[in-house]
Design a protein around this motif. Structure first.
Motif, PDB file in Angstrom:
ATOM      1  N   LYS A  49       0.733  -1.095   0.024  1.00 35.61           N
ATOM      2  CA  LYS A  49      -0.073   0.116  -0.036  1.00 35.61           C
ATOM      3  C   LYS A  49       0.842   1.192   0.165  1.00 35.61           C
ATOM      4  CE  LYS A  49      -4.116  -2.093   2.440  1.00 35.61           C
ATOM      5  NZ  LYS A  49      -4.824  -1.940   3.338  1.00 35.61           N
ATOM      6  N   ASP A  50       2.144   1.270  -0.232  1.00 35.96           N
ATOM      7  CA  ASP A  50       3.140   2.005  -0.282  1.00 35.96           C
ATOM      8  C   ASP A  50       3.236   2.869   0.929  1.00 35.96           C
ATOM      9  OD1 ASP A  50       3.700   1.689  -3.013  1.00 35.96           O
ATOM     10  OD2 ASP A  50       1.850   2.908  -3.661  1.00 35.96           O
ATOM     11  N   SER A  51       3.087   2.245   2.046  1.00 42.35           N
ATOM     12  CA  SER A  51       3.215   2.879   3.452  1.00 42.35           C
ATOM     13  C   SER A  51       4.752   2.156   4.050  1.00 42.35           C
ATOM     14  CB  SER A  51       2.103   2.146   4.462  1.00 42.35           C
ATOM     15  OG  SER A  51       0.750   2.599   4.225  1.00 42.35           O
ATOM     16  N   LEU A  52       5.219   3.148   4.406  1.00 40.53           N
ATOM     17  CA  LEU A  52       6.720   3.054   4.936  1.00 40.53           C
ATOM     18  C   LEU A  52       6.887   1.913   6.260  1.00 40.53           C
ATOM     19  CD1 LEU A  52       9.707   3.523   4.317  1.00 40.53           C
ATOM     20  CD2 LEU A  52       9.570   5.408   6.263  1.00 40.53           C
ATOM     21  N   ILE A  53       7.591   1.021   6.247  1.00 38.85           N
ATOM     22  CA  ILE A  53       7.702  -0.112   7.212  1.00 38.85           C
ATOM     23  C   ILE A  53       9.002   0.158   7.808  1.00 38.85           C
ATOM     24  CG2 ILE A  53       7.602  -2.391   8.007  1.00 38.85           C
ATOM     25  CD1 ILE A  53       4.926  -1.457   7.111  1.00 38.85           C
ATOM     26  N   ASN A  54       9.101   0.511   9.302  1.00 38.03           N
ATOM     27  CA  ASN A  54      10.210   0.428   9.948  1.00 38.03           C
ATOM     28  C   ASN A  54      10.474  -0.721  10.758  1.00 38.03           C
ATOM     29  OD1 ASN A  54      12.555   1.330  11.146  1.00 38.03           O
ATOM     30  ND2 ASN A  54      11.883   2.932  12.243  1.00 38.03           N
ATOM     31  N   PHE A  55      11.515  -1.346  10.329  1.00 40.85           N
ATOM     32  CA  PHE A  55      11.744  -2.739  11.005  1.00 40.85           C
ATOM     33  C   PHE A  55      12.103  -2.773  12.369  1.00 40.85           C
ATOM     34  CE2 PHE A  55      14.608  -6.725  11.555  1.00 40.85           C
ATOM     35  CZ  PHE A  55      13.537  -7.653  11.566  1.00 40.85           C
ATOM     36  N   GLY A  56      12.940  -1.644  12.816  1.00 37.20           N
ATOM     37  CA  GLY A  56      13.099  -1.216  14.078  1.00 37.20           C
ATOM     38  C   GLY A  56      12.071  -0.932  15.127  1.00 37.20           C
ATOM     39  N   SER A  57      10.869  -0.725  14.428  1.00 38.74           N
ATOM     40  CA  SER A  57       9.740  -0.256  15.318  1.00 38.74           C
ATOM     41  C   SER A  57       9.136  -1.353  15.787  1.00 38.74           C
ATOM     42  CB  SER A  57       8.764   0.551  14.602  1.00 38.74           C
ATOM     43  OG  SER A  57       8.169  -0.458  13.801  1.00 38.74           O
ATOM     44  N   TYR A  58       9.553  -2.926  15.555  1.00 36.78           N
ATOM     45  CA  TYR A  58       8.714  -3.991  16.246  1.00 36.78           C
ATOM     46  C   TYR A  58       9.751  -4.462  17.195  1.00 36.78           C
ATOM     47  CZ  TYR A  58       6.180  -3.519  11.689  1.00 36.78           C
ATOM     48  OH  TYR A  58       5.388  -2.997  10.846  1.00 36.78           O
ATOM     49  N   GLU A  59      10.739  -3.814  17.435  1.00 35.40           N
ATOM     50  CA  GLU A  59      11.714  -4.290  18.609  1.00 35.40           C
ATOM     51  C   GLU A  59      10.591  -4.486  19.773  1.00 35.40           C
ATOM     52  OE1 GLU A  59      15.843  -3.635  20.790  1.00 35.40           O
ATOM     53  OE2 GLU A  59      15.161  -2.130  19.293  1.00 35.40           O
ATOM     54  N   GLY A  60      10.884  -5.594  20.672  1.00 31.07           N
ATOM     55  CA  GLY A  60       9.777  -6.006  21.637  1.00 31.07           C
ATOM     56  C   GLY A  60       8.777  -6.937  21.295  1.00 31.07           C
ATOM     57  N   GLN A  61       8.682  -7.269  19.889  1.00 26.43           N
ATOM     58  CA  GLN A  61       7.676  -8.250  19.482  1.00 26.43           C
ATOM     59  C   GLN A  61       8.550  -9.437  18.753  1.00 26.43           C
ATOM     60  OE1 GLN A  61       5.412  -5.399  17.054  1.00 26.43           O
ATOM     61  NE2 GLN A  61       3.936  -7.071  17.500  1.00 26.43           N
ATOM     62  N   LYS A  62       8.308 -10.829  18.871  1.00 26.00           N
ATOM     63  CA  LYS A  62       8.679 -11.642  18.175  1.00 26.00           C
ATOM     64  C   LYS A  62       8.441 -11.338  16.464  1.00 26.00           C
ATOM     65  CE  LYS A  62       7.345 -15.476  20.317  1.00 26.00           C
ATOM     66  NZ  LYS A  62       7.223 -16.725  20.625  1.00 26.00           N
ATOM     67  N   ILE A  63       9.304 -11.638  15.724  1.00 25.53           N
ATOM     68  CA  ILE A  63       9.048 -11.624  14.287  1.00 25.53           C
ATOM     69  C   ILE A  63       9.609 -12.660  13.458  1.00 25.53           C
ATOM     70  CG2 ILE A  63       9.864  -9.938  12.194  1.00 25.53           C
ATOM     71  CD1 ILE A  63      10.868  -7.941  14.454  1.00 25.53           C
ATOM     72  N   LEU A  64       8.571 -12.984  12.568  1.00 25.56           N
ATOM     73  CA  LEU A  64       8.708 -13.850  11.541  1.00 25.56           C
ATOM     74  C   LEU A  64       8.821 -13.259  10.501  1.00 25.56           C
ATOM     75  CD1 LEU A  64       7.080 -17.276  11.350  1.00 25.56           C
ATOM     76  CD2 LEU A  64       7.451 -16.156   9.308  1.00 25.56           C
ATOM     77  N   LEU A  65      10.160 -13.521   9.658  1.00 24.65           N
ATOM     78  CA  LEU A  65      10.559 -12.736   8.519  1.00 24.65           C
ATOM     79  C   LEU A  65      10.568 -13.734   7.408  1.00 24.65           C
ATOM     80  CD1 LEU A  65      11.412  -9.960   7.456  1.00 24.65           C
ATOM     81  CD2 LEU A  65      13.711 -10.572   7.942  1.00 24.65           C
ATOM     82  N   HIS A  66       9.827 -13.541   6.345  1.00 26.09           N
ATOM     83  CA  HIS A  66       9.595 -14.617   5.468  1.00 26.09           C
ATOM     84  C   HIS A  66       9.923 -14.024   3.928  1.00 26.09           C
ATOM     85  CE1 HIS A  66       6.735 -16.716   2.671  1.00 26.09           C
ATOM     86  NE2 HIS A  66       7.100 -17.587   3.626  1.00 26.09           N
ATOM     87  N   PHE A  67      10.872 -14.772   3.208  1.00 23.32           N
ATOM     88  CA  PHE A  67      11.246 -14.511   2.049  1.00 23.32           C
ATOM     89  C   PHE A  67      10.545 -15.305   0.852  1.00 23.32           C
ATOM     90  CE2 PHE A  67      14.376 -13.105   4.987  1.00 23.32           C
ATOM     91  CZ  PHE A  67      14.550 -11.747   4.622  1.00 23.32           C
TER      92      PHE A  67
END
Length: 199
Positions: A49-67
């Motif tokens: 949707k052309d919204s900027l995603i800042n990966f660092g803002s999710y610190e404190g959550q578990k993240i599943l990064l899928h390629f």
């Protein structure tokens, strides 16, 4: 690993492949394995949707990064598994799906193996003749080659990283791994086990 190396050498001897075309990765000193148990690199990227995603803002959550890639049939199957995890974990786990190709290559593009469409309710969905329509309950970031290279992930799809709440890379897996005892579960059980190891 020894079987893989012997097979590669045999193919070279038989002339099936050229030596310079065959690359063998040693697990301990290449690709993502060198980043395991280390802080994840930070990045920014735009979603569909052309919204900027800042990966660092999710610190404190578990993240599943899928390629994944638009050419990967198993990646399409995994949409169901990722949606299921997104529903079950809610805000406890952030799922970011990094698409190798650009937005224009998957959104309403004629001749694609599948399309990603924006439906009337404002949600993106997969639409293809094989897997039918599936709503997407997670973020998709196109043009992801740069992000994949930051994490030293080889060009093999699907590939998945799990990052814990302290922003440490804990798990890496490539491929679509079915549980022989529960084939209908798809890759869900494997992804679930990866998340548990990040607790």
């Amino acid at each position: 690993m020894r079987i893989l190396i012997l097979t590669a050498l045999l193919l070279v001897v038989l002339g099936k492949v050229k030596a310079q075309d065959y690359v063998i990765f040693e697990e301990e000193d290449t690709i993502i394995y060198s980043l395991l148990n280390k802080p994840a690199p930070n990045f920014q990227g735009y979603n569909l949707k052309d919204s900027l995603i800042n990966f660092g803002s999710y610190e404190g959550q578990k993240i599943l990064l899928h390629f994944w890639s638009k050419y990967c049939g198993s990646c399409l199957k995994e949409v169901r598994d990722l949606n299921r995890l997104a529903t079950e974990f809610g805000n406890d786990v952030k799922i970011l799906s990094v698409l190798e190709e650009g937005k224009a290559e998957v959104t309403n593009a004629e001749g694609n193996f599948f399309n990603v469409e924006l439906n009337s309710t404002g949600y993106y969905q997969f639409a293809d003749s094989i897997h039918h329509t599936k709503l997407i309950d997670f973020e998709i970031l196109p043009n992801g080659a740069r992000i994949r290279e930051m994490f030293k992930v080889p060009k093999m799809f699907p590939s998945t990283l799990v990052i814990d709440s302290e922003f440490i890379i804990k798990e890496f897996s490539d491929g679509y791994l079915l549980d022989a005892m529960n084939p209908k579960e798809g890759n869900y059980l494997h992804l679930l086990e990866m998340l548990k190891k990040a607790e």
